[in-house]
Design a protein around this motif. Structure first.
Motif, short mmCIF file in Angstrom:
data_model
loop_
_atom_site.label_atom_id
_atom_site.label_comp_id
_atom_site.label_asym_id
_atom_site.label_seq_id
_atom_site.Cartn_x
_atom_site.Cartn_y
_atom_site.Cartn_z
N SER A 1 0.85 -1.19 0.00
CA SER A 1 0.00 0.00 0.00
C SER A 1 0.88 1.24 0.00
N TYR A 2 0.40 2.31 -0.66
CA TYR A 2 1.13 3.58 -0.68
C TYR A 2 0.79 4.34 0.58
N GLY A 3 1.79 4.68 1.37
CA GLY A 3 1.56 5.47 2.58
C GLY A 3 0.49 4.84 3.45
N GLY B 1 -4.81 -0.79 0.80
CA GLY B 1 -3.88 -1.63 0.05
C GLY B 1 -4.12 -1.59 -1.44
N VAL B 2 -3.03 -1.55 -2.20
CA VAL B 2 -3.13 -1.59 -3.66
C VAL B 2 -2.97 -3.03 -4.16
N LEU B 3 -2.08 -3.79 -3.49
CA LEU B 3 -1.91 -5.20 -3.82
C LEU B 3 -2.17 -6.02 -2.56
N GLY C 1 -5.24 -6.47 -16.59
CA GLY C 1 -6.11 -5.87 -15.58
C GLY C 1 -6.48 -4.46 -15.95
N GLU C 2 -7.59 -4.02 -15.39
CA GLU C 2 -8.07 -2.68 -15.69
C GLU C 2 -7.14 -1.62 -15.13
N SER C 3 -7.32 -0.41 -15.62
CA SER C 3 -6.56 0.72 -15.11
C SER C 3 -6.78 0.84 -13.60
N GLY C 4 -5.69 1.01 -12.86
CA GLY C 4 -5.79 1.16 -11.41
C GLY C 4 -5.80 -0.14 -10.64
N SER C 5 -5.70 -1.28 -11.34
CA SER C 5 -5.78 -2.57 -10.64
C SER C 5 -4.48 -2.94 -9.91
N GLY C 6 -3.40 -2.19 -10.19
CA GLY C 6 -2.16 -2.43 -9.44
C GLY C 6 -1.03 -3.03 -10.27
N LYS C 7 -1.16 -3.03 -11.60
CA LYS C 7 -0.17 -3.69 -12.46
C LYS C 7 1.22 -3.03 -12.37
N THR C 8 1.23 -1.70 -12.52
CA THR C 8 2.52 -1.02 -12.47
C THR C 8 3.13 -1.12 -11.08
N THR C 9 2.28 -1.04 -10.06
CA THR C 9 2.76 -1.19 -8.68
C THR C 9 3.43 -2.56 -8.51
N LEU C 10 2.82 -3.59 -9.06
CA LEU C 10 3.41 -4.93 -8.95
C LEU C 10 4.76 -4.98 -9.66
N ASP D 1 6.31 -2.44 -19.12
CA ASP D 1 5.03 -1.85 -18.74
C ASP D 1 4.35 -1.26 -19.97
N GLU D 2 3.26 -1.85 -20.39
CA GLU D 2 2.47 -1.35 -21.53
C GLU D 2 3.33 -1.09 -22.77
N PRO D 3 4.05 -2.10 -23.26
CA PRO D 3 4.97 -1.82 -24.37
C PRO D 3 4.27 -1.42 -25.67
N THR E 1 -0.01 -5.41 -19.84
CA THR E 1 -0.68 -4.90 -21.03
C THR E 1 -2.20 -4.85 -20.87
N HIS E 2 -2.79 -3.85 -21.56
CA HIS E 2 -4.25 -3.79 -21.69
C HIS E 2 -4.68 -4.51 -22.95
N ASP E 3 -3.68 -4.83 -23.77
CA ASP E 3 -3.95 -5.22 -25.15
C ASP E 3 -4.16 -6.75 -25.21
N1 ATP Z 1 2.67 6.97 -6.04
C1 ATP Z 1 1.41 6.68 -5.67
N2 ATP Z 1 0.89 7.14 -4.52
C2 ATP Z 1 -0.36 6.82 -4.12
N3 ATP Z 1 -1.19 6.02 -4.82
C3 ATP Z 1 -0.73 5.52 -5.98
C4 ATP Z 1 0.58 5.83 -6.48
N4 ATP Z 1 0.78 5.18 -7.66
C5 ATP Z 1 -0.38 4.52 -7.89
N5 ATP Z 1 -1.28 4.71 -6.90
C6 ATP Z 1 -2.63 4.12 -6.81
O1 ATP Z 1 -2.48 2.70 -6.76
C7 ATP Z 1 -3.49 2.06 -7.55
C8 ATP Z 1 -2.84 1.16 -8.58
O2 ATP Z 1 -2.08 1.93 -9.45
P1 ATP Z 1 -1.20 1.31 -10.61
O3 ATP Z 1 -0.45 2.41 -11.26
O4 ATP Z 1 -0.41 0.17 -10.08
O5 ATP Z 1 -2.35 0.75 -11.58
P2 ATP Z 1 -2.25 0.14 -13.05
O6 ATP Z 1 -2.96 -1.16 -13.02
O7 ATP Z 1 -0.83 0.14 -13.51
O8 ATP Z 1 -3.10 1.18 -13.90
P3 ATP Z 1 -2.92 1.68 -15.44
O9 ATP Z 1 -3.43 0.56 -16.29
O10 ATP Z 1 -3.78 2.89 -15.53
O11 ATP Z 1 -1.47 1.97 -15.66
C9 ATP Z 1 -4.33 3.18 -8.13
O12 ATP Z 1 -5.46 3.34 -7.33
C10 ATP Z 1 -3.44 4.40 -8.05
O13 ATP Z 1 -4.20 5.57 -7.90
#
Ligand code: ATP
Ligand code: MG
Length: 235
Positions: free
Chosen positions: A10-12, A16-18, A35-44, A160-162, A191-193
């Motif tokens: 979780s951020y701060g 939790g994001v993951l 996964g959809e936008s915001g699902s946590g892919k880049t965070t992972l 990430d999203e190549p 990828t979203h694709d």
């Molecule tokens: N630096 C950050 N600080 C706080 N919250 C964040 C931060 N980065 C991402 N988040 C939140 O964490 C959640 C997951 O974000 P993440 O970027 O991992 O999603 P994603 O699946 O990669 O989305 P996308 O497909 O739009 O790239 C979102 O709710 C986002 O708002």
């Protein structure tokens, strides 16, 4: 083998994001994270690339916790190419390629140049070695960013999203190109694709609000999604 065990992030102080992620990424494959936008892919990806430290759980590389691996050794195991490719605009493709070898690996410039040219040739993009990033296409820039990451010979490369900035023809070409590289490097592709994932990835996971909703072949993941949609429609 790369393995994620009981990982939560979780951020701060936010929610939790993951949440309790478990995945195994076997070698010599292309694996997709959907996964959809915001699902946590880049965070992972950032957790796997050691840019973020998960609050709980472990990421194991051949059984060793990645937090115990020093940075230089780690970069030779796992590379990452972000959505913004970070190619330096004032440097040619070749000059972009030799930055890490010269500054991180402390190689002399001539050796680094030779090796970079060899990599570009092997990847079939040596014709643009003297071009600047503004002079090449999006598809070429994506390949250059991957070529630059491959100079360190990582065993896994996270992308990430190549294909986000690529049209469908370029995406197809890029996918075919990526498949030719998978014997030497295992790719984990966010990828979203979906058609792209179906073309290149042998398996993957579907993230939904930070949990793994489905895993297996891309076909199996899609059928899980379709079943869920049909259930919703019936309700
Ligand atoms: N630096 C950050 N600080 C706080 N919250 C964040 C931060 N980065 C991402 N988040 C939140 O964490 C959640 C997951 O974000 P993440 O970027 O991992 O999603 P994603 O699946 O990669 O989305 P996308 O497909 O739009 O790239 C979102 O709710 C986002 O708002
Ligand atoms: Mg993202």
């Amino acid at each position: 083998m790369l393995e994620i065990k009981d990982l939560s992030y979780s951020y701060g102080n936010s929610n939790g994001v993951l949440d309790n992620i478990n995945i195994q990424f076997p070698k010599e494959h292309i694996l997709a994270i959907l996964g959809e936008s915001g699902s946590g892919k880049t965070t992972l990806l950032k957790c796997i690339g050691k840019f973020l430290k998960p609050q709980t759980g472990q990421i194991l590389f051949n059984g060793e916790n990645i937090i115990d691996i020093d940075d230089l050794s780690f970069r030779r195991m796992i590379g990452i190419v972000f959505q913004q490719l970070y190619l330096f605009p004032h440097l040619t493709v070749l000059e972009n390629m030799i930055l890490s070898p010269v500054h991180v690996l402390k190689k002399d410039k001539e050796t680094a140049r030779k090796e970079a040219l060899h990599t570009l040739k092997k990847l079939g993009i040596d014709d643009i070695s003297k071009s600047y990033p503004s002079q090449i296409s999006g598809g070429q820039a994506q390949r250059v960013a991957i070529a630059r990451a491959l100079v360190l010979k990582p065993q896994y490369l996270l992308l990430d999203e190549p294909t986000a900035a690529l049209d469908i023809v370029t995406t197809n070409d890029f996918g075919r190109w990526l498949v030719t590289l998978k014997e030497e490097t295992t790719f984990i592709v966010v990828t979203h694709d979906i058609p792209f994932a179906e073309n290149v990835a042998s398996s993957g996971v579907l993230l939904e609000q930070g949990i793994i909703k489905a895993e297996g072949t891309i076909k199996a993941i899609l059928s899980t999604v379709h079943q869920a949609v049909e259930k919703d429609d019936e309700a």
